[in-house]
Scaffold this motif. Structure first.
Motif, mmCIF file in Angstrom:
data_model
loop_
_atom_site.group_PDB
_atom_site.id
_atom_site.type_symbol
_atom_site.label_atom_id
_atom_site.label_comp_id
_atom_site.label_asym_id
_atom_site.label_seq_id
_atom_site.Cartn_x
_atom_site.Cartn_y
_atom_site.Cartn_z
ATOM 1 N N ALA A 1 -10.762 13.222 44.565
ATOM 2 C CA ALA A 1 -11.161 14.358 45.401
ATOM 3 C C ALA A 1 -12.381 15.061 44.812
ATOM 4 O O ALA A 1 -13.240 15.548 45.556
ATOM 5 C CB ALA A 1 -10.001 15.332 45.559
ATOM 6 N N ALA A 2 -12.487 15.110 43.487
ATOM 7 C CA ALA A 2 -13.661 15.711 42.855
ATOM 8 C C ALA A 2 -14.908 14.873 43.113
ATOM 9 O O ALA A 2 -15.995 15.414 43.350
ATOM 10 C CB ALA A 2 -13.432 15.879 41.354
ATOM 11 N N ILE A 3 -14.750 13.558 43.087
ATOM 12 C CA ILE A 3 -15.880 12.668 43.396
ATOM 13 C C ILE A 3 -16.322 12.881 44.839
ATOM 14 O O ILE A 3 -17.513 12.987 45.133
ATOM 15 C CB ILE A 3 -15.496 11.201 43.124
ATOM 16 C CG1 ILE A 3 -15.323 10.984 41.622
ATOM 17 C CG2 ILE A 3 -16.544 10.248 43.695
ATOM 18 C CD1 ILE A 3 -14.701 9.645 41.249
ATOM 19 N N ALA A 4 -15.368 12.953 45.752
ATOM 20 C CA ALA A 4 -15.697 13.207 47.154
ATOM 21 C C ALA A 4 -16.323 14.599 47.307
ATOM 22 O O ALA A 4 -17.234 14.782 48.122
ATOM 23 C CB ALA A 4 -14.448 13.077 48.014
ATOM 24 N N GLY A 5 -15.851 15.570 46.525
ATOM 25 C CA GLY A 5 -16.411 16.918 46.573
ATOM 26 C C GLY A 5 -17.888 16.942 46.211
ATOM 27 O O GLY A 5 -18.660 17.727 46.768
ATOM 28 N N SER B 1 -19.143 24.311 42.352
ATOM 29 C CA SER B 1 -18.035 23.581 41.723
ATOM 30 C C SER B 1 -17.093 24.539 41.004
ATOM 31 O O SER B 1 -15.871 24.454 41.151
ATOM 32 C CB SER B 1 -18.564 22.555 40.720
ATOM 33 O OG SER B 1 -19.374 21.616 41.342
ATOM 34 N N ALA B 2 -17.662 25.442 40.236
ATOM 35 C CA ALA B 2 -16.844 26.406 39.497
ATOM 36 C C ALA B 2 -16.086 27.320 40.452
ATOM 37 O O ALA B 2 -14.902 27.614 40.234
ATOM 38 C CB ALA B 2 -17.716 27.228 38.559
ATOM 39 N N THR B 3 -16.727 27.736 41.531
ATOM 40 C CA THR B 3 -16.060 28.578 42.517
ATOM 41 C C THR B 3 -14.878 27.846 43.138
ATOM 42 O O THR B 3 -13.791 28.425 43.283
ATOM 43 C CB THR B 3 -17.055 29.011 43.614
ATOM 44 O OG1 THR B 3 -18.133 29.727 43.006
ATOM 45 C CG2 THR B 3 -16.382 29.887 44.645
ATOM 46 N N ASN C 1 -8.356 19.423 35.639
ATOM 47 C CA ASN C 1 -9.196 20.315 36.430
ATOM 48 C C ASN C 1 -10.556 20.539 35.780
ATOM 49 O O ASN C 1 -11.567 20.640 36.474
ATOM 50 C CB ASN C 1 -8.471 21.633 36.704
ATOM 51 C CG ASN C 1 -7.462 21.472 37.807
ATOM 52 O OD1 ASN C 1 -7.822 21.449 38.974
ATOM 53 N ND2 ASN C 1 -6.201 21.321 37.449
ATOM 54 N N GLY C 2 -10.609 20.592 34.459
ATOM 55 C CA GLY C 2 -11.897 20.672 33.769
ATOM 56 C C GLY C 2 -12.727 19.414 33.979
ATOM 57 O O GLY C 2 -13.936 19.478 34.205
ATOM 58 N N THR C 3 -12.052 18.270 33.937
ATOM 59 C CA THR C 3 -12.737 17.000 34.200
ATOM 60 C C THR C 3 -13.216 16.953 35.646
ATOM 61 O O THR C 3 -14.336 16.496 35.921
ATOM 62 C CB THR C 3 -11.791 15.823 33.904
ATOM 63 O OG1 THR C 3 -11.366 15.906 32.548
ATOM 64 C CG2 THR C 3 -12.475 14.493 34.156
ATOM 65 N N GLY C 4 -12.381 17.413 36.564
ATOM 66 C CA GLY C 4 -12.780 17.447 37.972
ATOM 67 C C GLY C 4 -13.999 18.323 38.191
ATOM 68 O O GLY C 4 -14.916 17.959 38.933
ATOM 69 N N LEU C 5 -14.021 19.483 37.526
ATOM 70 C CA LEU C 5 -15.173 20.376 37.614
ATOM 71 C C LEU C 5 -16.428 19.689 37.080
ATOM 72 O O LEU C 5 -17.493 19.715 37.718
ATOM 73 C CB LEU C 5 -14.898 21.660 36.828
ATOM 74 C CG LEU C 5 -16.060 22.627 36.630
ATOM 75 C CD1 LEU C 5 -16.550 23.172 37.950
ATOM 76 C CD2 LEU C 5 -15.642 23.751 35.713
ATOM 77 N N ALA C 6 -16.315 19.040 35.932
ATOM 78 C CA ALA C 6 -17.468 18.363 35.329
ATOM 79 C C ALA C 6 -17.947 17.205 36.195
ATOM 80 O O ALA C 6 -19.152 17.040 36.422
ATOM 81 C CB ALA C 6 -17.109 17.865 33.929
ATOM 82 N N VAL C 7 -17.011 16.417 36.705
ATOM 83 C CA VAL C 7 -17.375 15.275 37.559
ATOM 84 C C VAL C 7 -18.068 15.755 38.822
ATOM 85 O O VAL C 7 -19.111 15.233 39.225
ATOM 86 C CB VAL C 7 -16.128 14.419 37.897
ATOM 87 C CG1 VAL C 7 -16.385 13.483 39.043
ATOM 88 C CG2 VAL C 7 -15.679 13.646 36.665
ATOM 89 N N MET C 8 -17.498 16.769 39.452
ATOM 90 C CA MET C 8 -18.068 17.280 40.692
ATOM 91 C C MET C 8 -19.469 17.851 40.462
ATOM 92 O O MET C 8 -20.387 17.584 41.241
ATOM 93 C CB MET C 8 -17.144 18.341 41.271
ATOM 94 C CG MET C 8 -17.446 18.733 42.671
ATOM 95 S SD MET C 8 -16.127 19.817 43.220
ATOM 96 C CE MET C 8 -16.518 19.948 44.917
#
Length: 152
Positions: free
Chosen positions: A71-75, A93-95, A120-127
């Motif tokens: 989902a982060a990649i899609a984001g 992304s942070a928001t 979630n930190g990884t998702g933020l970084a990836v996004m």
């Protein structure tokens, strides 16, 4: 619009945040349905917002983790189409993840799982990083110049 002539439009920013958040949760729901829904008897909001569902101890937990990363990649792709500049990727992304944290706190309390914070930190970084990469690739494309020669 020229990059120096950006006008601050709070309604546009709020609309972009809401749209990005909705698309993120729709995509997360799709991935959770595909990866987790086949493993459990009943889907619920627990897999979206409860930190206990994000675990490395079970195959279902790994499926939840994979859903969040996908989902982060899609984001990042959604940001590419919704947001105008690479410089705003980290902000949006942070928001998104701060709003997700607030919803998780309301739903199940303060996330006390290290795995939840790492994912979630990884998702933020990836996004953020993938979104910035996509923007930079678009900005580095060559500008096509059509040469028109008059017919002689």
């Amino acid at each position: 619009m020229f990059y120096g002539a950006v006008v601050w439009d709070p309604w546009l920013i709020v609309a972009q945040i809401v749209c990005l958040q909705c698309l993120y949760y729709l995509t997360l729901g799709l991935f959770l349905s595909l990866l987790v829904g086949t493993r459990v008897s009943r889907m619920s909001l627990v897999y979206f917002f409860d930190f206990a569902a994000v675990t490395t101890a079970t195959v279902t937990g790994w499926s939840v983790i994979a859903s969040f990363v996908l989902a982060a990649i899609a984001g990042a792709g959604y940001m590419f189409y919704l947001i105008e500049r690479a410089k705003r990727c980290l902000d949006f992304s942070a928001t998104l993840f701060i709003i997700h944290l607030l919803i998780c706190i309301i739903y199940g309390g303060w996330p006390s799982s290290i795995t939840w914070w790492v994912i979630n930190g990884t998702g933020l970084a990836v996004m953020d990083l993938l979104g910035e990469y996509l923007f930079i690739k678009r900005e580095q494309r060559e500008i096509p110049i059509a040469w028109h020669r008059p017919n002689v």
